[in-house]
Design an enzyme around this catalytic site. Structure first.
Site, PDB file in Angstrom:
ATOM      1  N   ASP A  62       2.140   9.493  -4.012  1.00 45.33           N
ATOM      2  CA  ASP A  62       1.878   8.950  -2.786  1.00 45.33           C
ATOM      3  C   ASP A  62       3.499   9.077  -2.209  1.00 45.33           C
ATOM      4  O   ASP A  62       4.347   9.123  -2.829  1.00 45.33           O
ATOM      5  CB  ASP A  62       1.567   7.329  -3.104  1.00 45.33           C
ATOM      6  CG  ASP A  62       0.381   7.011  -3.655  1.00 45.33           C
ATOM      7  OD1 ASP A  62      -0.572   8.045  -3.388  1.00 45.33           O
ATOM      8  OD2 ASP A  62       0.046   6.168  -4.044  1.00 45.33           O
TER       9      ASP A  62
HETATM   10  N1  URA Z   1      -1.386   6.628  -8.680  1.00 47.38           N
HETATM   11  C1  URA Z   1      -1.233   6.386  -7.504  1.00 47.38           C
HETATM   12  O1  URA Z   1      -1.694   5.198  -7.241  1.00 47.38           O
HETATM   13  N2  URA Z   1      -0.247   6.858  -6.859  1.00 47.38           N
HETATM   14  C2  URA Z   1       0.449   7.900  -7.124  1.00 47.38           C
HETATM   15  O2  URA Z   1       1.170   8.512  -6.442  1.00 47.38           O
HETATM   16  C3  URA Z   1      -0.025   8.715  -8.388  1.00 47.38           C
HETATM   17  C4  URA Z   1      -1.057   7.961  -8.938  1.00 47.38           C
END
Ligand code: URA
Length: 234
Positions: A102
């Site tokens: 993310d």
């Molecule tokens: N889980 C999440 O919530 N975000 C990420 O970037 C990776 C795993």
């Protein structure tokens, strides 16, 4: 591969642009002899404006992703490609992240232009576990580890339960979570399902490959053969 195609695939320009650069003498061998578009010399001996060429296919690198960068090449804001040499975004085959993070997740991101390797790493059957360090808004209540390990947790708007995941409490509001899969916002949604909220999230390892301590945020480098093998060490 002929020089024109090789340079175009490495992102030095379109075939037309590359042809023009070659004709202008921008591409030489290590001794300074100008090369032609139909030559196919050893990669290591080619120089572009006197500099060694970018690494050939297959490229495998790791990036210590900072907060605020998306993993999507066409995002109008800051993207992980801004942290790499601009040519890397123009390579063919494409250099893609192996399991996206993310925008506000930091840490270990592997990128490759080798589609087979990419699928091998992200497929749950590969056994490449992804481990995250999460800082939480509220104290852990004690039920989270069993919930995540149950294999019965179904995230909102999904039908299929998550594969069992491991969680280890590292403090009142800190946890290490290890996943077999990589669903959208998975760790954040798991903690939301447990009534908590993730404040910061950092990926610390993929398989047996840990984020090196000497790789500062925003920096990248190619993986060594040992690091590549470590991805598949369980
Ligand atoms: N889980 C999440 O919530 N975000 C990420 O970037 C990776 C795993």
């Amino acid at each position: 591969m002929k020089l024109v195609k090789l340079l175009a695939n490495l992102g030095y320009g379109s075939r037309k642009e590359v042809q023009r650069l070659i004709r202008a003498g921008a591409v030489t061998d290590e001794g300074g002899c100008v090369l032609g578009g139909n030559d196919f010399p050893p990669h290591a001996s080619i120089r572009f404006r006197g500099e060694p060429l970018d690494p050939p296919f297959p490229l495998l690198l790791m990036l210590n992703k900072p907060d605020g960068y998306t993993c999507s090449a066409d995002d109008p804001g800051s993207t992980i490609y801004d942290l790499l040499p601009p040519r890397f975004a123009l390579r063919n085959p494409l250099l893609s992240p192996v399991g996206r993070l993310d925008k506000d997740t930091t840490g270990l991101l592997i990128l490759t232009d080798d589609g087979q390797l990419l699928h091998k790493i992200i497929h749950p059957k590969s056994g490449c576990l992804k481990t995250y360090h999460a800082v939480l808004d509220r104290p852990l209540e004690g039920h989270e580890s069993a919930l995540f390990a149950s294999g019965e947790l179904v995230l909102r708007n999904e039908a299929k339960p998550l594969l069992p995941a491991a969680m280890e409490a590292l403090g009142e509001r800190e946890a290490r979570v290890t996943l077999h899969e990589g669903r959208y916002h998975q760790v954040r949604r798991m903690f939301a399902a447990a009534g908590n909220h993730v404040l910061t999230l950092r990926r610390i390892s993929i398989g047996g490959l840990c984020l090196p301590e000497d790789l500062p945020e925003g920096e990248w480098r190619e993986l060594t053969a040992t690091e590549r093998a470590a991805i598949f060490q369980l």
